[in-house]
Design a protein around this motif. Structure first.
Motif, mmCIF file in Angstrom:
data_model
loop_
_atom_site.group_PDB
_atom_site.id
_atom_site.type_symbol
_atom_site.label_atom_id
_atom_site.label_comp_id
_atom_site.label_asym_id
_atom_site.label_seq_id
_atom_site.Cartn_x
_atom_site.Cartn_y
_atom_site.Cartn_z
ATOM 1 N N LEU A 183 -57.676 -31.606 -2.732
ATOM 2 C CA LEU A 183 -57.553 -31.738 -4.168
ATOM 3 C C LEU A 183 -57.995 -32.940 -4.554
ATOM 4 O O LEU A 183 -57.709 -34.053 -3.659
ATOM 5 N N PRO A 184 -58.910 -33.358 -5.437
ATOM 6 C CA PRO A 184 -59.238 -32.484 -6.409
ATOM 7 C C PRO A 184 -60.552 -31.611 -5.977
ATOM 8 O O PRO A 184 -61.336 -32.036 -5.052
ATOM 9 N N PRO B 133 -54.293 -39.755 -6.616
ATOM 10 C CA PRO B 133 -55.064 -40.756 -7.021
ATOM 11 C C PRO B 133 -56.268 -40.288 -7.219
ATOM 12 O O PRO B 133 -57.203 -40.856 -7.857
ATOM 13 N N TYR B 134 -56.765 -39.314 -6.384
ATOM 14 C CA TYR B 134 -58.150 -38.661 -6.318
ATOM 15 C C TYR B 134 -58.312 -37.885 -7.341
ATOM 16 O O TYR B 134 -59.560 -37.974 -8.252
ATOM 17 N N LEU C 244 -49.394 -28.026 -4.204
ATOM 18 C CA LEU C 244 -49.828 -28.480 -2.596
ATOM 19 C C LEU C 244 -48.599 -28.105 -1.806
ATOM 20 O O LEU C 244 -48.633 -27.475 -0.789
HETATM 21 N N1 LIG Z 1 -60.986 -38.401 -0.146
HETATM 22 C C1 LIG Z 1 -60.478 -37.490 -0.889
HETATM 23 C C2 LIG Z 1 -58.824 -37.296 -0.770
HETATM 24 C C3 LIG Z 1 -58.267 -36.006 -1.174
HETATM 25 C C4 LIG Z 1 -57.081 -35.618 -0.800
HETATM 26 O O1 LIG Z 1 -56.412 -36.473 0.214
HETATM 27 N N2 LIG Z 1 -56.308 -34.888 -1.370
HETATM 28 C C5 LIG Z 1 -55.034 -34.669 -1.215
HETATM 29 C C6 LIG Z 1 -53.991 -34.338 -2.425
HETATM 30 S S1 LIG Z 1 -53.714 -36.267 -3.126
HETATM 31 C C7 LIG Z 1 -54.921 -33.067 -0.653
HETATM 32 O O2 LIG Z 1 -55.623 -32.390 -0.974
HETATM 33 N N3 LIG Z 1 -54.083 -33.067 0.223
HETATM 34 C C8 LIG Z 1 -53.513 -31.673 1.188
HETATM 35 C C9 LIG Z 1 -54.487 -31.575 2.382
HETATM 36 O O3 LIG Z 1 -55.079 -32.525 2.851
HETATM 37 O O4 LIG Z 1 -54.038 -30.794 3.025
HETATM 38 C C10 LIG Z 1 -61.046 -37.341 -2.350
HETATM 39 O O5 LIG Z 1 -61.294 -38.591 -2.647
HETATM 40 O O6 LIG Z 1 -60.713 -36.593 -3.035
#
Ligand SMILES: N[C@@H](CCC(=O)N[C@@H](CS)C(=O)NCC(=O)O)C(=O)O
Length: 216
Positions: A58-59, A16-17, A39
């Protein structure tokens, strides 16, 4: 500087981000390249991306040699780097609605966790959810509808006088319910579905996706 723009996104196109950052770039109308990061294969933790992106999440946006993570920071950066009126605005011009747009962005990123888990974005773009919402999931869904009802002006399919990135973020959150077949009051559904038809949003929604292999 002839700075090129690159958006680093998840390879399933379900973040969603990343969605929000993608829509922000599309609305600005600036050319950019997409690079997907797996991921599941933990590519985001490999030193190259991890250290360049700073947060390893990401992003991330690369603009020339500048890197920025956090989707709402990205949309705020884009608004300032490509300001209206030359480029389409992402935030309302007036102080109070602009603050509320930021409030909505922060809220959908920090609240409603049971709903985000039980109606994950994989259930929007791949297999629909099978299990009913738990009481905690239902409470989050009820709260989403209550807040949407308070924020949406009567008879409008947009939160503020001009379109904002908060419209996209709130519509995305509501589609966790809509696409999974939950009851959503007509007024709120009309808003979410009208937003969903926006070309920048449809580009994300209809983008080709690889077969989904569950992870986490
Ligand atoms: N608050 C961040 C949230 C980003 C986020 O949670 N991204 C996830 C993918 S949807 C991610 O990178 N997950 C891998 C991890 O946290 O290791 C934003 O708005 O960009």
């Amino acid at each position: 500087m002839a700075d090129t723009l690159t958006l680093f996104s998840d390879d399933y196109w379900i973040s969603p981000y990343a969605f929000s950052a993608f829509v922000a770039l599309k609305e600005k109308g600036v050319p950019f390249e997409m690079k997907t990061v797996k991921l599941q294969a933990r590519e985001h933790l490999q030193a190259g991306y991890r250290d360049a992106s700073i947060t390893a999440r990401l992003p991330a946006l690369r603009h020339g040699v500048f890197w920025l993570a956090e989707s709402s920071a990205i949309s705020e950066y884009l608004e300032e780097a490509f300001p209206p009126p030359r480029y389409r605005r992402l935030y309302p011009a007036d102080l109070e609605p602009r603050a509320q747009a930021r409030m909505i962005q922060a809220w959908v990123r920090s609240d409603l966790l049971p709903l985000r888990e039980e109606r994950s974005t994989a259930t929007m773009f791949y297999e629909r959810a099978q299990a009913p919402l738990t009481p905690a999931g239902q409470a989050a869904a009820d709260n989403l509808l209550r807040v949407s009802n308070l924020l949406l002006p009567e008879g409008k399919t947009q939160l503020f006088d001009t379109w904002s990135i908060a419209d996209a973020d709130l519509s995305f959150m509501l589609h966790r319910l809509i696409l999974n077949g939950h009851d959503v009051p007509a007024r709120i559904r009309a808003f979410a579905e009208a937003q969903w038809q926006r070309p920048s949003i449809q580009e994300w929604v209809t983008h080709a996706r690889p077969p989904y292999v569950p992870y986490h």
